[in-house]
Structures are given as C-alpha cells and as structure tokens.
Write an enzyme that holds these catalytic residues in place. Structure first.
Site, short mmCIF file in Angstrom:
data_model
loop_
_atom_site.label_atom_id
_atom_site.label_comp_id
_atom_site.label_asym_id
_atom_site.label_seq_id
_atom_site.Cartn_x
_atom_site.Cartn_y
_atom_site.Cartn_z
N HIS A 98 -2.08 4.01 -4.89
CA HIS A 98 -1.33 2.90 -5.50
C HIS A 98 -1.92 1.56 -5.10
O HIS A 98 -2.19 1.29 -3.94
CB HIS A 98 0.16 2.97 -5.16
CG HIS A 98 0.46 3.16 -3.71
ND1 HIS A 98 0.40 4.37 -3.08
CD2 HIS A 98 0.83 2.27 -2.75
CE1 HIS A 98 0.72 4.23 -1.81
NE2 HIS A 98 0.97 2.96 -1.58
P1 AMP Z 1 2.08 2.01 1.24
O1 AMP Z 1 2.38 1.51 2.62
O2 AMP Z 1 0.83 1.37 0.69
O3 AMP Z 1 2.05 3.51 1.11
O4 AMP Z 1 3.23 1.44 0.32
C1 AMP Z 1 4.19 2.21 -0.32
C2 AMP Z 1 5.07 1.26 -1.11
O5 AMP Z 1 5.96 2.02 -1.92
C3 AMP Z 1 5.94 0.35 -0.25
O6 AMP Z 1 5.68 -1.01 -0.60
C4 AMP Z 1 7.39 0.78 -0.55
O7 AMP Z 1 8.28 -0.31 -0.58
C5 AMP Z 1 7.24 1.40 -1.93
N1 AMP Z 1 8.19 2.46 -2.27
C6 AMP Z 1 8.70 3.41 -1.45
N2 AMP Z 1 9.44 4.30 -2.16
C7 AMP Z 1 9.39 3.91 -3.47
C8 AMP Z 1 9.92 4.41 -4.70
N3 AMP Z 1 10.64 5.53 -4.70
N4 AMP Z 1 9.65 3.74 -5.84
C9 AMP Z 1 8.92 2.61 -5.83
N5 AMP Z 1 8.38 2.09 -4.71
C10 AMP Z 1 8.60 2.72 -3.55
#
Ligand code: AMP
Ligand code: ZN
Length: 181
Positions: A98
């Site tokens: 992502h």
């Molecule tokens: P990372 O640290 O790069 O893996 O970031 C994961 C991101 O996903 C974080 O910014 C979270 O706030 C976000 N996140 C966690 N769960 C969800 C979800 N179910 N839908 C959308 N975003 C999410």
C-alpha cells in the site's frame, strides 16, 4: 481479533467496493481508516503483493500506476501535490502492498504516538521516487535492520515545517496547528 486477521484489514476493506474512492484495472484508492492527517489515502494493487519486500523490477509499471492514482486522488480532493507525501513505510504492519498519500499538516486525532510521527517523518518513510530508484538499481527493496528501525522510531520529535523540536506528542500537535490554521 488475532494478529493475522488485524493485518488482513486492508484486504477486507478492498473487497467492499463502496470503500473505493477511485479504482482502475490494476489498483484502488481507499481512505485510511485511522488517518494521521487531514488527508490520508492508501493506494493498493488488486494483485496479491504482500509488501514492498516482494517487489522486483517487473513491478515498476504497476508502481507507476499506483503513483498516477495517488496524483488522481489529490486532484479529486482539490488539493495540491506539494502539500503531500507519497510513499511507503519501511516497516509495514498491514498485509498487501500500500502506497500512503498523506497531507503534510499531520492534524488528526489519530496521530497519537511518537512512532506514528516518526513513521512518516524520518527514514522510516520511503518516498515513492526513492523506492523506484532502489528497485531500478538493485532489483529489490532492502529491509532496514532492527537497530536502525528502533533508533528511527525513537528520534526526537522534529517539526516538518521548521526547526522546532517538541518535548512530547501533545507539544508537537499543538505546535503543528500554528502552521496550518
Ligand atoms: P502501514 O504501517 O504502512 O502498514 O500502514 C497501514 C495503514 O492502514 C495505517 O495507516 C492504518 O491506519 C491503516 N488501516 C488499518 N486498518 C485499516 C482498514 N481496515 N482500512 C483502511 N485502513 C486501515
Ligand atoms: Zn514548526
């Protein structure tokens, strides 16, 4: 909820088309569920790529598509590119590659921990361009060692707009408001 099912949250969100702000044949833009700034979006490919550590040179065209969608969402939200950071976390917590698209204000109730701030404002954040350069040159994305990850998470809370160094997160959050109000 098990750790694994938490880590699959993004994949679950992706399966619900009502969450898609923009979608193409290759990727989708969604809102981050716990936004760390006024604008915080994630761009995810449909292809099941677990993380940046599964990328190789053949993924460069897909990465370009993710970047184009990032530009697209900034435009759709009538924002300016110069006010955004676009890149990846060096230590991702969630499954599925992502791309973060986040506004530089960092004004958000969800921004609480030092680790949150440092994950976007130190070497823990890998700009899109730098990741592509690394892939071009070495064919892979290198993992940072655990000591480096730990020390980057703990560096002083330095403002991203001036030389101010905050004592703690409430102090930094109060300071950031001065730049963006
Ligand atoms: P990372 O640290 O790069 O893996 O970031 C994961 C991101 O996903 C974080 O910014 C979270 O706030 C976000 N996140 C966690 N769960 C969800 C979800 N179910 N839908 C959308 N975003 C999410
Ligand atoms: Zn400042």
């Amino acid at each position: 909820m098990s750790v694994n099912s938490w880590a699959n949250g993004l994949v679950k969100t992706l399966k619900d088309p009502s969450t898609h702000i923009i979608s193409s044949n290759l990727a989708v833009v969604i809102s981050d569920k716990y936004p760390k700034a006024k604008h915080h979006y994630l761009v995810l490919p449909h292809e099941d790529i677990p993380s940046i550590f599964n990328l190789n040179k053949t993924h460069l065209p897909l990465l370009e598509e993710l970047y184009l969608l990032a530009l697209n969402v900034i435009e759709v939200k009538q924002q300016k590119l110069q006010n955004f950071k676009i890149g990846f976390h060096n230590q991702p917590s969630m499954q599925r590659l992502h791309l973060h698209v986040i506004s530089k204000d960092f004004v958000s109730d969800c921004l609480k921990k030092k680790k949150h701030w440092n994950s976007f404002n130190t070497g823990l954040f890998l700009d899109y361009e730098d990741l592509c350069k690394q892939l071009q040159e070495t064919g892979q994305v290198k993992r940072l060692d655990s000591d480096t990850l730990k020390s980057l998470s703990n560096v002083d809370l330095k403002c991203n707009q001036c030389d101010f160094v905050a004592k703690n997160m409430p102090n930094l959050k109060q300071h950031l408001l001065q730049h963006f109000n």
